[in-house]
Design an enzyme around this catalytic site. Structure first.
Site, PDB file in Angstrom:
ATOM      1  N   LEU A  61       0.821  -1.209   0.000  1.00  0.00           N
ATOM      2  CA  LEU A  61       0.000   0.000   0.000  1.00  0.00           C
ATOM      3  C   LEU A  61       0.860   1.266   0.000  1.00  0.00           C
ATOM      4  CD1 LEU A  61      -2.862  -0.940   2.528  1.00  0.00           C
ATOM      5  CD2 LEU A  61      -2.678  -1.434   0.082  1.00  0.00           C
TER       6      LEU A  61
ATOM      7  N   HIS B 185      -3.387   4.150  -2.389  1.00  0.00           N
ATOM      8  CA  HIS B 185      -4.327   3.306  -1.629  1.00  0.00           C
ATOM      9  C   HIS B 185      -4.853   4.056  -0.405  1.00  0.00           C
ATOM     10  CE1 HIS B 185      -1.622   0.145  -3.499  1.00  0.00           C
ATOM     11  NE2 HIS B 185      -2.805  -0.211  -3.936  1.00  0.00           N
TER      12      HIS B 185
ATOM     13  N   GLN C 273      -4.759 -12.762 -12.354  1.00  0.00           N
ATOM     14  CA  GLN C 273      -4.672 -11.596 -13.240  1.00  0.00           C
ATOM     15  C   GLN C 273      -3.261 -11.371 -13.768  1.00  0.00           C
ATOM     16  OE1 GLN C 273      -6.119  -8.963  -9.923  1.00  0.00           O
ATOM     17  NE2 GLN C 273      -4.745  -7.460 -10.841  1.00  0.00           N
TER      18      GLN C 273
ATOM     19  N   GLN D 257      -8.179   5.890 -10.370  1.00  0.00           N
ATOM     20  CA  GLN D 257      -8.247   6.274 -11.780  1.00  0.00           C
ATOM     21  C   GLN D 257      -6.969   5.908 -12.531  1.00  0.00           C
ATOM     22  OE1 GLN D 257     -10.496   7.274 -13.817  1.00  0.00           O
ATOM     23  NE2 GLN D 257      -9.256   8.043 -15.516  1.00  0.00           N
TER      24      GLN D 257
HETATM   25  O1  PAF Z   1      -6.105  -2.695  -8.807  1.00  0.00           O
HETATM   26  C1  PAF Z   1      -5.684  -3.691  -8.171  1.00  0.00           C
HETATM   27  O2  PAF Z   1      -4.857  -3.590  -7.267  1.00  0.00           O
HETATM   28  C2  PAF Z   1      -6.218  -5.074  -8.533  1.00  0.00           C
HETATM   29  O3  PAF Z   1      -6.409  -5.213  -9.890  1.00  0.00           O
HETATM   30  C3  PAF Z   1      -7.508  -5.437  -7.754  1.00  0.00           C
HETATM   31  C4  PAF Z   1      -8.660  -4.519  -8.139  1.00  0.00           C
HETATM   32  C5  PAF Z   1      -7.257  -5.367  -6.264  1.00  0.00           C
HETATM   33  C6  PAF Z   1      -7.940  -6.876  -8.098  1.00  0.00           C
HETATM   34  O4  PAF Z   1      -6.954  -7.792  -7.747  1.00  0.00           O
END
Ligand code: PAF
Length: 284
Positions: free
Chosen positions: A33, A37, A61, A149
Protein backbone atom coordinates in the site's frame (compact mmCIF):
# COMPACT_ATOMS: atom_id res chain seq x y z
CA UNK A 1 -8.57 -2.91 13.36
CA UNK A 2 -8.83 -6.65 12.78
CA UNK A 3 -6.69 -8.73 10.40
CA UNK A 4 -8.55 -11.78 9.07
CA UNK A 5 -7.41 -14.43 6.64
CA UNK A 6 -10.44 -16.61 5.97
CA UNK A 7 -13.74 -16.25 4.16
CA UNK A 8 -15.59 -17.42 7.29
CA UNK A 9 -13.97 -14.71 9.44
CA UNK A 10 -14.68 -11.98 6.89
CA UNK A 11 -18.30 -13.09 6.54
CA UNK A 12 -18.66 -12.87 10.35
CA UNK A 13 -17.25 -9.33 10.43
CA UNK A 14 -19.54 -8.26 7.59
CA UNK A 15 -22.60 -9.92 9.16
CA UNK A 16 -21.96 -8.10 12.45
CA UNK A 17 -21.58 -4.76 10.68
CA UNK A 18 -24.77 -5.35 8.66
CA UNK A 19 -26.67 -6.39 11.82
CA UNK A 20 -25.82 -2.99 13.29
CA UNK A 21 -27.09 -1.28 10.14
CA UNK A 22 -23.61 -0.03 9.20
CA UNK A 23 -22.77 0.89 5.62
CA UNK A 24 -19.73 -0.92 4.20
CA UNK A 25 -16.92 0.47 2.06
CA UNK A 26 -14.59 -2.00 0.32
CA UNK A 27 -11.09 -1.13 -0.90
CA UNK A 28 -9.74 -4.04 -2.96
CA UNK A 29 -5.92 -3.98 -3.19
CA UNK A 30 -2.98 -6.24 -3.93
CA UNK A 31 -1.10 -4.77 -0.97
CA UNK A 32 2.22 -2.89 -0.98
CA UNK A 33 0.00 0.00 0.00
CA UNK A 34 1.09 3.55 -0.85
CA UNK A 35 -0.50 7.02 -0.75
CA UNK A 36 -2.76 6.11 -3.67
CA UNK A 37 -4.33 3.31 -1.63
CA UNK A 38 -4.34 5.55 1.45
CA UNK A 39 -6.53 8.03 -0.44
CA UNK A 40 -8.98 5.23 -1.32
CA UNK A 41 -9.18 4.04 2.30
CA UNK A 42 -9.61 7.63 3.53
CA UNK A 43 -12.49 8.15 1.08
CA UNK A 44 -14.08 4.86 2.12
CA UNK A 45 -13.76 5.87 5.76
CA UNK A 46 -15.40 9.22 5.09
CA UNK A 47 -18.34 7.78 3.15
CA UNK A 48 -19.07 4.56 5.07
CA UNK A 49 -19.43 3.33 8.65
CA UNK A 50 -17.30 0.20 8.23
CA UNK A 51 -14.28 -0.22 5.96
CA UNK A 52 -12.87 -3.49 4.62
CA UNK A 53 -9.47 -3.43 2.87
CA UNK A 54 -8.54 -6.59 0.99
CA UNK A 55 -4.87 -7.40 0.48
CA UNK A 56 -4.52 -10.20 -2.05
CA UNK A 57 -1.97 -10.63 -4.82
CA UNK A 58 -4.43 -12.21 -7.21
CA UNK A 59 -2.63 -14.90 -9.26
CA UNK A 60 -5.30 -15.13 -11.96
CA UNK A 61 -4.67 -11.60 -13.24
CA UNK A 62 -0.96 -12.24 -13.93
CA UNK A 63 0.20 -13.74 -17.23
CA UNK A 64 2.77 -16.57 -17.25
CA UNK A 65 5.76 -14.23 -17.76
CA UNK A 66 4.60 -11.45 -15.46
CA UNK A 67 5.70 -10.39 -11.97
CA UNK A 68 3.45 -12.54 -9.73
CA UNK A 69 6.38 -13.90 -7.69
CA UNK A 70 8.26 -10.60 -7.53
CA UNK A 71 5.19 -8.52 -6.61
CA UNK A 72 5.96 -6.80 -3.27
CA UNK A 73 4.29 -8.36 -0.23
CA UNK A 74 4.33 -6.08 2.83
CA UNK A 75 1.37 -7.15 4.96
CA UNK A 76 2.62 -5.75 8.27
CA UNK A 77 3.18 -2.25 6.86
CA UNK A 78 -0.11 -2.53 4.91
CA UNK A 79 -2.03 -3.21 8.12
CA UNK A 80 -0.43 -0.21 9.83
CA UNK A 81 -1.36 2.13 6.97
CA UNK A 82 -4.88 0.66 6.64
CA UNK A 83 -5.46 1.14 10.37
CA UNK A 84 -4.12 4.70 10.26
CA UNK A 85 -6.49 5.56 7.40
CA UNK A 86 -9.50 4.16 9.27
CA UNK A 87 -9.96 0.57 8.06
CA UNK A 88 -11.94 -1.72 10.38
CA UNK A 89 -10.86 -5.00 8.78
CA UNK A 90 -7.97 -6.10 6.59
CA UNK A 91 -8.81 -9.28 4.69
CA UNK A 92 -5.61 -11.04 3.58
CA UNK A 93 -6.58 -14.48 2.23
CA UNK A 94 -4.32 -17.16 0.78
CA UNK A 95 -4.70 -18.11 -2.90
CA UNK A 96 -6.30 -21.40 -1.77
CA UNK A 97 -8.87 -19.48 0.29
CA UNK A 98 -9.91 -17.39 -2.73
CA UNK A 99 -9.66 -20.21 -5.27
CA UNK A 100 -10.66 -23.33 -3.28
CA UNK A 101 -11.45 -25.56 -6.23
CA UNK A 102 -9.80 -25.78 -9.61
CA UNK A 103 -10.30 -22.18 -10.61
CA UNK A 104 -12.76 -22.75 -13.40
CA UNK A 105 -15.55 -20.35 -12.47
CA UNK A 106 -14.83 -17.08 -14.24
CA UNK A 107 -16.50 -13.72 -14.50
CA UNK A 108 -15.48 -12.16 -17.78
CA UNK A 109 -16.40 -8.93 -19.51
CA UNK A 110 -16.02 -9.70 -23.19
CA UNK A 111 -15.67 -7.38 -26.17
CA UNK A 112 -13.21 -4.67 -27.12
CA UNK A 113 -13.28 -3.03 -23.69
CA UNK A 114 -11.03 -5.86 -22.39
CA UNK A 115 -9.10 -6.35 -25.64
CA UNK A 116 -7.74 -2.86 -26.27
CA UNK A 117 -4.90 -1.12 -24.35
CA UNK A 118 -3.60 -3.46 -21.60
CA UNK A 119 -5.88 -6.26 -22.84
CA UNK A 120 -3.76 -6.60 -25.98
CA UNK A 121 -0.56 -7.57 -24.15
CA UNK A 122 -2.28 -8.99 -21.03
CA UNK A 123 -5.02 -11.16 -22.54
CA UNK A 124 -6.12 -12.91 -19.30
CA UNK A 125 -5.63 -9.93 -17.00
CA UNK A 126 -9.14 -8.47 -16.86
CA UNK A 127 -10.81 -11.86 -16.53
CA UNK A 128 -8.70 -12.38 -13.39
CA UNK A 129 -9.61 -8.92 -12.08
CA UNK A 130 -13.37 -9.27 -12.67
CA UNK A 131 -13.39 -12.76 -11.16
CA UNK A 132 -11.58 -11.79 -7.97
CA UNK A 133 -13.49 -8.52 -7.58
CA UNK A 134 -16.78 -10.43 -7.91
CA UNK A 135 -15.64 -12.77 -5.13
CA UNK A 136 -14.70 -9.78 -2.97
CA UNK A 137 -18.04 -8.05 -3.67
CA UNK A 138 -19.91 -11.22 -2.69
CA UNK A 139 -17.91 -11.58 0.53
CA UNK A 140 -17.80 -7.97 1.72
CA UNK A 141 -21.23 -6.94 0.34
CA UNK A 142 -20.14 -3.32 0.14
CA UNK A 143 -22.39 -0.32 -0.37
CA UNK A 144 -19.44 1.36 -2.08
CA UNK A 145 -16.21 0.00 -3.59
CA UNK A 146 -13.13 2.16 -4.23
CA UNK A 147 -10.71 2.07 -7.16
CA UNK A 148 -8.02 4.40 -8.47
CA UNK A 149 -8.25 6.27 -11.78
CA UNK A 150 -4.64 5.26 -12.51
CA UNK A 151 -6.07 1.88 -13.57
CA UNK A 152 -8.51 3.62 -15.92
CA UNK A 153 -9.22 0.58 -18.09
CA UNK A 154 -9.84 -1.58 -15.00
CA UNK A 155 -12.32 1.07 -13.82
CA UNK A 156 -14.18 1.00 -17.16
CA UNK A 157 -14.29 -2.81 -17.15
CA UNK A 158 -15.53 -2.95 -13.55
CA UNK A 159 -18.18 -0.29 -14.25
CA UNK A 160 -19.45 -2.47 -17.10
CA UNK A 161 -19.46 -5.56 -14.87
CA UNK A 162 -21.31 -3.80 -12.05
CA UNK A 163 -23.92 -2.56 -14.52
CA UNK A 164 -24.36 -5.83 -16.42
CA UNK A 165 -24.49 -8.06 -13.32
CA UNK A 166 -26.69 -5.66 -11.33
CA UNK A 167 -24.31 -5.48 -8.36
CA UNK A 168 -26.14 -3.42 -5.70
CA UNK A 169 -23.25 -1.07 -4.98
CA UNK A 170 -21.69 2.19 -6.08
CA UNK A 171 -18.27 2.15 -7.66
CA UNK A 172 -16.23 5.15 -6.50
CA UNK A 173 -13.23 6.27 -8.54
CA UNK A 174 -10.54 8.36 -6.89
CA UNK A 175 -8.02 10.63 -8.68
CA UNK A 176 -4.47 9.56 -9.51
CA UNK A 177 -2.04 10.31 -6.69
CA UNK A 178 1.44 11.34 -7.87
CA UNK A 179 4.89 11.63 -6.35
CA UNK A 180 6.09 15.24 -5.94
CA UNK A 181 8.05 14.74 -9.20
CA UNK A 182 4.91 13.70 -11.12
CA UNK A 183 5.31 9.90 -11.29
CA UNK A 184 1.95 8.22 -10.69
CA UNK A 185 2.05 6.21 -7.45
CA UNK A 186 2.23 2.47 -8.11
CA UNK A 187 3.34 -0.55 -6.11
CA UNK A 188 5.55 -1.36 -9.11
CA UNK A 189 7.53 1.90 -8.77
CA UNK A 190 9.69 0.06 -6.21
CA UNK A 191 11.12 -2.02 -9.09
CA UNK A 192 12.61 1.09 -10.76
CA UNK A 193 16.29 1.99 -10.44
CA UNK A 194 17.01 5.69 -9.76
CA UNK A 195 17.80 6.19 -13.47
CA UNK A 196 14.62 4.43 -14.58
CA UNK A 197 12.57 6.50 -12.13
CA UNK A 198 13.99 9.71 -13.61
CA UNK A 199 13.37 8.43 -17.13
CA UNK A 200 9.76 7.51 -16.24
CA UNK A 201 8.97 11.14 -15.41
CA UNK A 202 8.53 11.57 -19.16
CA UNK A 203 5.09 9.95 -18.75
CA UNK A 204 3.49 12.62 -16.58
CA UNK A 205 5.36 15.34 -18.49
CA UNK A 206 4.08 14.19 -21.87
CA UNK A 207 0.51 13.70 -20.60
CA UNK A 208 0.56 17.20 -19.16
CA UNK A 209 1.76 18.58 -22.51
CA UNK A 210 -1.02 16.63 -24.26
CA UNK A 211 -3.62 18.13 -21.96
CA UNK A 212 -2.25 21.58 -22.73
CA UNK A 213 -2.51 20.80 -26.48
CA UNK A 214 -6.14 19.72 -25.98
CA UNK A 215 -6.92 22.80 -23.92
CA UNK A 216 -5.38 24.98 -26.63
CA UNK A 217 -8.01 23.54 -29.02
CA UNK A 218 -6.41 20.46 -30.62
CA UNK A 219 -9.14 17.84 -31.31
CA UNK A 220 -7.24 15.47 -33.59
CA UNK A 221 -6.49 12.38 -31.48
CA UNK A 222 -3.80 11.20 -33.91
CA UNK A 223 -1.89 14.47 -33.52
CA UNK A 224 -2.05 14.27 -29.73
CA UNK A 225 -0.89 10.63 -29.57
CA UNK A 226 1.90 11.40 -32.09
CA UNK A 227 3.15 14.25 -29.90
CA UNK A 228 3.09 12.08 -26.75
CA UNK A 229 4.83 9.20 -28.58
CA UNK A 230 7.56 11.57 -29.84
CA UNK A 231 8.09 12.95 -26.32
CA UNK A 232 8.38 9.49 -24.77
CA UNK A 233 10.65 8.20 -27.54
CA UNK A 234 13.13 11.00 -26.76
CA UNK A 235 13.76 9.13 -23.50
CA UNK A 236 16.26 6.39 -24.45
CA UNK A 237 15.28 4.07 -21.56
CA UNK A 238 11.63 3.94 -22.64
CA UNK A 239 9.98 1.14 -24.57
CA UNK A 240 6.41 2.01 -25.58
CA UNK A 241 3.63 -0.56 -25.38
CA UNK A 242 0.86 1.88 -26.30
CA UNK A 243 -0.08 5.54 -26.48
CA UNK A 244 -3.77 5.67 -27.38
CA UNK A 245 -6.99 7.59 -27.00
CA UNK A 246 -10.43 6.02 -26.49
CA UNK A 247 -13.80 7.62 -25.88
CA UNK A 248 -15.36 7.50 -22.42
CA UNK A 249 -17.39 5.87 -21.10
CA UNK A 250 -16.68 2.33 -22.28
CA UNK A 251 -13.46 2.79 -24.28
CA UNK A 252 -15.22 3.22 -27.61
CA UNK A 253 -13.19 4.26 -30.70
CA UNK A 254 -12.33 7.95 -30.55
CA UNK A 255 -14.13 10.32 -32.93
CA UNK A 256 -12.42 12.74 -35.32
CA UNK A 257 -12.59 15.49 -34.24
CA UNK A 258 -12.70 14.37 -30.59
CA UNK A 259 -15.97 15.06 -28.78
CA UNK A 260 -17.09 14.55 -25.18
CA UNK A 261 -14.80 12.82 -22.74
CA UNK A 262 -11.78 10.82 -23.89
CA UNK A 263 -9.07 8.80 -22.19
CA UNK A 264 -5.45 9.28 -23.26
CA UNK A 265 -3.66 6.23 -21.86
CA UNK A 266 -0.04 5.12 -22.00
CA UNK A 267 1.84 1.95 -21.09
CA UNK A 268 5.63 2.11 -21.28
CA UNK A 269 8.42 -0.16 -20.08
CA UNK A 270 11.50 1.21 -18.32
CA UNK A 271 13.91 -1.70 -18.03
CA UNK A 272 11.68 -4.62 -17.08
CA UNK A 273 9.10 -2.46 -15.31
CA UNK A 274 5.91 -1.69 -17.19
CA UNK A 275 4.17 1.49 -16.03
CA UNK A 276 0.77 2.88 -16.97
CA UNK A 277 -0.57 6.41 -16.70
CA UNK A 278 -3.40 8.41 -18.20
CA UNK A 279 -5.25 11.68 -18.43
CA UNK A 280 -8.89 12.41 -19.26
CA UNK A 281 -9.35 14.96 -22.03
CA UNK A 282 -12.72 16.68 -21.81
CA UNK A 283 -14.16 20.13 -22.15
CA UNK A 284 -14.43 22.05 -18.91
O1 PAF B 1 -6.10 -2.70 -8.81
C1 PAF B 1 -5.68 -3.69 -8.17
O2 PAF B 1 -4.86 -3.59 -7.27
C2 PAF B 1 -6.22 -5.07 -8.53
O3 PAF B 1 -6.41 -5.21 -9.89
C3 PAF B 1 -7.51 -5.44 -7.75
C4 PAF B 1 -8.66 -4.52 -8.14
C5 PAF B 1 -7.26 -5.37 -6.26
C6 PAF B 1 -7.94 -6.88 -8.10
O4 PAF B 1 -6.95 -7.79 -7.75
Amino acid sequence: MKLVHTVVELREEVAQAKAQGLTIGLVPTMGALHEGHASLIAAANKENDFVVVSVFVNPTQFGPNEDLDAYPRTLEADCKLAEKMGANVVFAPSPKEMYPSSDDTWVEVTGDITKVLCGRTRPIHFRGVTTVVTKLFNLAQPDRAYFGQKDAQQVEVLKRMVKDLFFPLTLRVMPIIREADGLAKSSRNTYLSAEEHTAALVLSRSLKAAKAMYEAGERDAAKITAAVTADIEKEPMSNIDYVEIYALPGLEPVATPMVGSNLLAVAVKFGTTRLIDNVVLEEK
